[in-house]
Scaffold this active site. Structure first.
Site, PDB file in Angstrom:
ATOM      1  N   THR A  58      29.991  43.644  43.643  1.00  0.00           N
ATOM      2  CA  THR A  58      28.774  44.417  43.442  1.00  0.00           C
ATOM      3  C   THR A  58      27.682  43.560  42.828  1.00  0.00           C
ATOM      4  OG1 THR A  58      30.104  46.412  43.144  1.00  0.00           O
ATOM      5  CG2 THR A  58      27.834  46.518  42.366  1.00  0.00           C
ATOM      6  N   TYR A 146      42.428  41.570  40.645  1.00  0.00           N
ATOM      7  CA  TYR A 146      41.618  42.423  41.511  1.00  0.00           C
ATOM      8  C   TYR A 146      42.301  42.496  42.861  1.00  0.00           C
ATOM      9  CZ  TYR A 146      37.229  44.176  43.639  1.00  0.00           C
ATOM     10  OH  TYR A 146      36.271  44.920  44.287  1.00  0.00           O
ATOM     11  N   LYS A 174      42.388  45.777  38.587  1.00  0.00           N
ATOM     12  CA  LYS A 174      41.381  46.618  39.231  1.00  0.00           C
ATOM     13  C   LYS A 174      41.939  46.945  40.606  1.00  0.00           C
ATOM     14  CE  LYS A 174      36.659  46.881  41.010  1.00  0.00           C
ATOM     15  NZ  LYS A 174      35.404  46.164  41.299  1.00  0.00           N
ATOM     16  N   VAL A 214      36.646  50.841  36.977  1.00  0.00           N
ATOM     17  CA  VAL A 214      35.599  49.832  37.142  1.00  0.00           C
ATOM     18  C   VAL A 214      34.744  50.344  38.285  1.00  0.00           C
ATOM     19  CG1 VAL A 214      35.035  47.452  37.700  1.00  0.00           C
ATOM     20  CG2 VAL A 214      37.068  47.951  36.322  1.00  0.00           C
TER      21      VAL A 214
END
Length: 304
Positions: A58, A146, A174, A214
């Site tokens: 992001t 992640y 995540k 998150v």
């Protein structure tokens, strides 16, 4: 704080409500906008974010330089002080480069690093495991793994996560695997803090023992998403469900509009006159019609 909330906080090493923060750029040249980043970070923390994840997808990490990544961490640390944790995205397809970024992020003031599965080269699981162990061994801060196979092409298999959970520096995940069963099994068998990486799973994962989220959508509505967790911790599960459902339309508009979340979030932030600026190529700005739809959904979700 209730007993449930207190016990939950103890298992959420970086807080419960984390925002995957966009990286503001200047309107004209598209340079890194550190003033804008500091203003946005301060707003997010003031409105309920326990932590900020910088330099992730992001945050347009594929198009920011190493120097920009470090400068962003340093500037946001200055803006939020000790009021929020900072998790710095350092993942690349190159183990040596990832280690370099992790060390730079630690020096710049990050509390932890987010390390994505190496992408494009599609390494086998033993190589994936070694990659994460190498980064964790090199860095002096905790590691959040992640898992997002839809982007990397390779997931972190549950058996691999079980082994990695034994590493003292690997403390969190995540989760964007869309494998809810695997997440629940790992929650039961490890002490890993599981954070929802897909906003539609925020409450569901939290309800089965997740640490929090998150969130990309938190760039827009940090207080509304935080309220979901607060209601659940207060024992009002019906209100938590209502608040999650209230956010569903906005989540869908931002994350499922055929555009990356970075594009839609920046478009909406700009329309709301908040720090954002343009996206960097190859990403392109959202069409005007999309922005109008996003604004409509944003205002409707606030009154639902």
């Amino acid at each position: 704080m209730t007993t449930t909330a207190a016990s939950r906080a103890a298992t959420a090493p970086f807080g419960r409500a984390l925002c995957a923060m966009i990286t503001p750029f200047t309107a004209g040249s598209g340079d890194l906008d550190l003033d804008g980043a500091q203003a946005l970070a301060a707003r997010l923390v003031a409105e309920g974010c326990d932590g900020l994840v910088l330099n992730g997808t992001t945050g347009e990490s594929p198009t920011t330089t190493d120097a920009e990544k470090t400068a962003l961490v340093r500037a946001v640390r200055e803006a939020v002080g000790d009021r929020a944790s900072i998790v710095a995205g350092v993942g690349t397809a190159d183990t040596r480069h990832t280690v370099e970024l992790a060390l730079a992020a630690e020096k710049a003031g990050a509390d932890a690093v987010l390390v994505v599965t190496p992408y494009y080269s599609r390494p086998p699981q033993d190589a994936v495991e070694e990659h994460f162990r190498t980064v964790a061994d090199a860095s002096g801060v905790p590691v959040m793994l992640y898992d997002i196979p839809g982007r990397t092409g390779v997931r972190i298999e549950p058996d691999t996560l079980l082994r990695l959970a034994e590493h003292p520096a690997i403390v969190a995940v995540k989760d964007c695997s869309y494998d809810f069963l695997a997440a629940q099994k790992l929650l039961a068998r490890t002490e890993l803090a599981y954070y929802a990486g897909c906003d539609e799973h925020n409450l569901a994962l939290y309800a089965v023992g997740g640490a929090g989220y998150v969130s990309t959508v938190a760039n827009l509505v940090p207080a509304r998403l935080r309220a979901v967790l607060d209601a659940f911790d207060a024992g009002d599960t019906a209100e938590a469900a209502r608040l999650q459902q209230q956010a569903t339309g906005l989540i869908e508009s931002v994350m499922s509009s055929s555009l990356p979340g970075t594009v839609t979030v920046k478009a909406l932030l700009d329309a709301l006159h908040l720090p954002a600026g343009p996206v960097r190529p190859p990403l392109r700005p959202a069409p005007r019609q999309t922005v109008e739809q996003l604004l409509t959904e944003y205002h409707q979700s606030a009154t639902a």
